[in-house]
Each structure stands twice: as structure tokens, then as C-alpha cells.
Motif scaffolding. Structure first.
Motif, short mmCIF file in Angstrom:
data_model
loop_
_atom_site.label_atom_id
_atom_site.label_comp_id
_atom_site.label_asym_id
_atom_site.label_seq_id
_atom_site.Cartn_x
_atom_site.Cartn_y
_atom_site.Cartn_z
N UNK A 49 0.82 -1.20 0.00
CA UNK A 49 0.00 0.00 0.00
C UNK A 49 0.86 1.26 0.00
N UNK A 50 2.14 1.14 0.37
CA UNK A 50 3.02 2.30 0.32
C UNK A 50 3.32 2.71 -1.11
N UNK A 51 3.15 1.79 -2.04
CA UNK A 51 3.40 2.06 -3.46
C UNK A 51 2.07 2.20 -4.18
N UNK A 52 1.31 3.22 -3.88
CA UNK A 52 -0.01 3.40 -4.48
C UNK A 52 0.11 3.54 -5.99
N UNK A 53 -0.77 2.86 -6.70
CA UNK A 53 -0.75 2.90 -8.16
C UNK A 53 -1.16 4.28 -8.65
N UNK A 54 -0.44 4.77 -9.62
CA UNK A 54 -0.81 6.02 -10.28
C UNK A 54 -0.38 5.91 -11.73
N UNK A 55 -0.83 6.84 -12.53
CA UNK A 55 -0.49 6.82 -13.95
C UNK A 55 1.01 6.90 -14.16
N UNK A 56 1.73 7.54 -13.28
CA UNK A 56 3.18 7.67 -13.42
C UNK A 56 3.92 6.40 -13.05
N UNK A 57 3.25 5.44 -12.45
CA UNK A 57 3.88 4.18 -12.06
C UNK A 57 3.35 3.00 -12.88
N UNK A 58 2.70 3.28 -13.98
CA UNK A 58 2.11 2.26 -14.82
C UNK A 58 2.87 2.16 -16.13
N UNK A 59 3.11 0.94 -16.58
CA UNK A 59 3.79 0.69 -17.84
C UNK A 59 2.77 0.15 -18.83
N UNK A 60 2.73 0.73 -20.01
CA UNK A 60 1.84 0.26 -21.08
C UNK A 60 2.70 -0.40 -22.15
N UNK A 61 2.18 -1.47 -22.75
CA UNK A 61 2.93 -2.18 -23.79
C UNK A 61 1.98 -2.88 -24.74
N UNK A 69 1.61 -2.61 -8.10
CA UNK A 69 0.65 -2.98 -7.07
C UNK A 69 -0.50 -3.85 -7.56
N UNK A 70 -0.79 -3.86 -8.86
CA UNK A 70 -1.99 -4.54 -9.36
C UNK A 70 -1.80 -6.02 -9.64
N UNK A 71 -0.58 -6.50 -9.61
CA UNK A 71 -0.35 -7.91 -9.91
C UNK A 71 -0.19 -8.13 -11.40
N UNK A 72 -0.87 -9.14 -11.96
CA UNK A 72 -0.69 -9.45 -13.38
C UNK A 72 -1.12 -8.30 -14.29
N UNK A 73 -0.58 -8.28 -15.50
CA UNK A 73 -0.93 -7.26 -16.48
C UNK A 73 -2.41 -7.34 -16.82
N UNK A 74 -2.99 -6.19 -17.13
CA UNK A 74 -4.40 -6.08 -17.50
C UNK A 74 -4.51 -5.48 -18.89
N UNK A 75 -5.51 -5.90 -19.65
CA UNK A 75 -5.75 -5.33 -20.98
C UNK A 75 -6.33 -3.93 -20.81
N UNK A 76 -5.73 -2.95 -21.48
CA UNK A 76 -6.20 -1.57 -21.42
C UNK A 76 -6.94 -1.19 -22.69
#
Length: 129
Positions: free
Chosen positions: A22-34, A47-54
Motif C-alpha cells: 500500500x506504500x506504493x499506491x498505483x498512479x499513472x506515473x507508475x504504470x507501464x503500457x505495452x 501494485x496490481x499484480x498481473x498485467x491487464x488489458x487496457x
């Protein structure tokens, strides 16, 4: 050479971060898109675990991707669609967990292969045709 106390302190600090996601709250700046081989755009963060389809966009062949941070945890994805007719497409991602919204085609570019943004926000694209 690092002292043993410094190394132990660093390891303890890393363990604290690993034990408290929880110390590493997810934000757009901590998300990798591929892009993925099945012509989707996915996202991953710490923080979210496995990759998700965007993004799922039928009839595309994503070959390049650039992410622009727009503020307030909103990002715009600009993706090169390398199909025969080809184009560069935009998607708005207002959340690190929801599906991104299609903004449509930015411009046509036959067999688009890659995209890039410069520090002023200018978009560049290349084609393989």
C-alpha cells in the motif's frame, strides 16, 4: 566498499516496501503500457499484480506506442497501427484500472511502425512502407 550495516539497512528498507504494497499506491506515473502479440495494449504496475488489458481494437496491428501524461492521473496512448491502410490512434486512460477510451485516428500512415514524442509534445511517426 559498502559497510555491512549499510547493506543490512538497505535490505531491511527493501523488505519493508515489499511487505507493505500500500506504500506504493498505483498512479499513472507508475504504470507501464505495452503492446502484445494479440494486438492489444496492456498495462502493468507494481501494485496490481498481473498485467491487464487496457485497449482492445479489432483490426489493428500495434507496432509502436508512446504514453503522454496529461496530469491528474490521466494518460493518452498514441499507438502505431501497422496494417496495410495504417494510422496512428489515440486512447485516453483516465484510470490505472479501467479500459481506455478510444479517441479515434490521429492521422493515416500506411504500415505505421513506430511513434515518439519530443519534449515539446510534438508527435513523430515512421512507416515501413
Amino acid at each position: 566498499m559498502l559497510s555491512r550495516a549499510l547493506v543490512r539497512g538497505s535490505i531491511a528498507l527493501l523488505a519493508a516496501f515489499a511487505a507493505a504494497p500500500m506504500l506504493l499506491a498505483a498512479s499513472a506515473r507508475e504504470t507501464v503500457y505495452f503492446t502484445t502479440p494479440d494486438n492489444k495494449i496492456s498495462r502493468a504496475d507494481f501494485t496490481a499484480g498481473p498485467a491487464q488489458v487496457a485497449v482492445t481494437d479489432a483490426g489493428t496491428n500495434f507496432n509502436g506506442l508512446v504514453v503522454r501524461y496529461d496530469g491528474n492521473d490521466v494518460v493518452t496512448l498514441l499507438a502505431a497501427n501497422g496494417t496495410q491502410t495504417g494510422d496512428v490512434r489515440a486512447y485516453r486512460c483516465a484510470s490505472a484500472t479501467a479500459t481506455c477510451q478510444s479517441l479515434g485516428i490521429v492521422f493515416g500512415l500506411k504500415k505505421a511502425q513506430g511513434v515518439a514524442l519530443d519534449t515539446f509534445g510534438n508527435l513523430y511517426a515512421v512507416s515501413g512502407g
